[in-house]
Design a protein around this motif. Structure first.
Motif, short mmCIF file in Angstrom:
data_model
loop_
_atom_site.label_atom_id
_atom_site.label_comp_id
_atom_site.label_asym_id
_atom_site.label_seq_id
_atom_site.Cartn_x
_atom_site.Cartn_y
_atom_site.Cartn_z
N LYS A 1 32.47 13.70 -15.96
CA LYS A 1 33.04 13.33 -14.66
C LYS A 1 32.43 12.00 -14.23
N SER A 2 33.03 11.39 -13.23
CA SER A 2 32.58 10.08 -12.74
C SER A 2 32.60 9.02 -13.83
N HIS A 3 33.53 9.16 -14.78
CA HIS A 3 33.69 8.17 -15.85
C HIS A 3 34.75 7.15 -15.45
N ALA A 4 34.98 6.17 -16.33
CA ALA A 4 36.02 5.17 -16.10
C ALA A 4 37.02 5.23 -17.25
N ALA A 5 38.25 4.84 -16.96
CA ALA A 5 39.31 4.85 -17.97
C ALA A 5 40.07 3.53 -17.93
N SER A 6 40.42 3.03 -19.11
CA SER A 6 41.22 1.81 -19.21
C SER A 6 42.20 1.95 -20.36
N VAL A 7 43.31 1.22 -20.26
CA VAL A 7 44.34 1.24 -21.30
C VAL A 7 44.42 -0.13 -21.96
N ILE A 8 44.38 -0.13 -23.31
CA ILE A 8 44.63 -1.35 -24.07
C ILE A 8 45.65 -1.00 -25.14
N SER B 1 36.15 0.08 -14.37
CA SER B 1 36.48 -0.75 -15.53
C SER B 1 37.84 -1.41 -15.32
N SER B 2 37.98 -2.60 -15.88
CA SER B 2 39.25 -3.33 -15.82
C SER B 2 39.47 -4.04 -17.14
N VAL B 3 40.74 -4.36 -17.43
CA VAL B 3 41.10 -4.99 -18.69
C VAL B 3 41.65 -6.40 -18.44
N VAL B 4 41.11 -7.37 -19.18
CA VAL B 4 41.61 -8.74 -19.16
C VAL B 4 41.68 -9.23 -20.61
#
Length: 198
Positions: free
Chosen positions: A32-39, A86-89
């Motif tokens: 829990k309290s994790h981060a998720a991002s899509v690439i 988290s964020s994706v660039v």
């Protein structure tokens, strides 16, 4: 199709179906309290807290392939963290801030920024966020990451909310400060529509 990820369960949601939710393969490790991002077509789950040891942050990175309904373990983050964003660039994930292990009931807020490249499965440390914090939100506009709100390390949970807005430019590895939010907030969510952050 969207996915919900938490603890060990994974479910997918598709609009317009009679029964829109479908059970998928569980995450390898409950968190829990994790981060998720899509690439591309894969989901990356990073950090968080183990459900069996809720006081300690993790470094774990798991990749989920919705097409194969398959989880794969990737290179761990250099820094253990939870309650981060988290964020994706440009095809790379940026893990920003968050908290480390709890000390006397408080999670230690950090400013560390790390960049993950899924093409090489490697992590690189980047310029620290100016203000250490956890429970903040991030989103991307025009290739820059906006880190907003959250709680600083000297705060007790549910107090010390911040209205800070700091912007990270991955191209130059630099941070700048922007106008504060009208309302200080913690554990919130952000979305972008037509170049505006909500």
């Amino acid at each position: 199709v969207s996915f919900g990820l938490g603890l060990t369960g994974t479910i997918s949601f598709a609009q317009g179906q009679d029964s829109p939710w479908t059970q998928k393969a569980d995450m390898p490790t409950g968190r829990k309290s994790h981060a998720a991002s899509v690439i591309g077509d894969k989901i990356y789950i990073m950090g968080g807290r183990d459900e069996t040891s809720p006081s300690f942050a993790e470094k774990l990175v798991s990749e989920y392939d919705p097409t194969l309904d398959l989880w794969t373990t990737k290179t761990s983050m250099p820094t253990s963290r939870a309650a981060f964003s988290s964020s994706v660039v440009n095809g790379k994930v940026y893990a920003i801030g968050g908290g480390r292990d709890q000390v006397k009931g408080r999670m230690i807020g950090i400013s560390i920024v790390e960049e993950y490249d899924p093409a090489t499965d490697t992590w690189v440390e980047k310029k620290d966020m100016p203000t250490p914090r956890l429970g903040h939100g991030t989103c991307v506009v025009d290739g820059k990451i906006y880190a907003m709100g959250g709680m600083t390390p000297d705060s007790v949970f549910w107090s010390g909310l911040r209205d800070i807005v700091e912007v990270y430019d991955p191209g130059t590895d630099t941070w700048s400060t922007k106008r504060k939010m009208r309302t200080a907030r913690l554990w919130f969510s952000t979305s972008v529509v037509d170049g505006k952050i909500y």
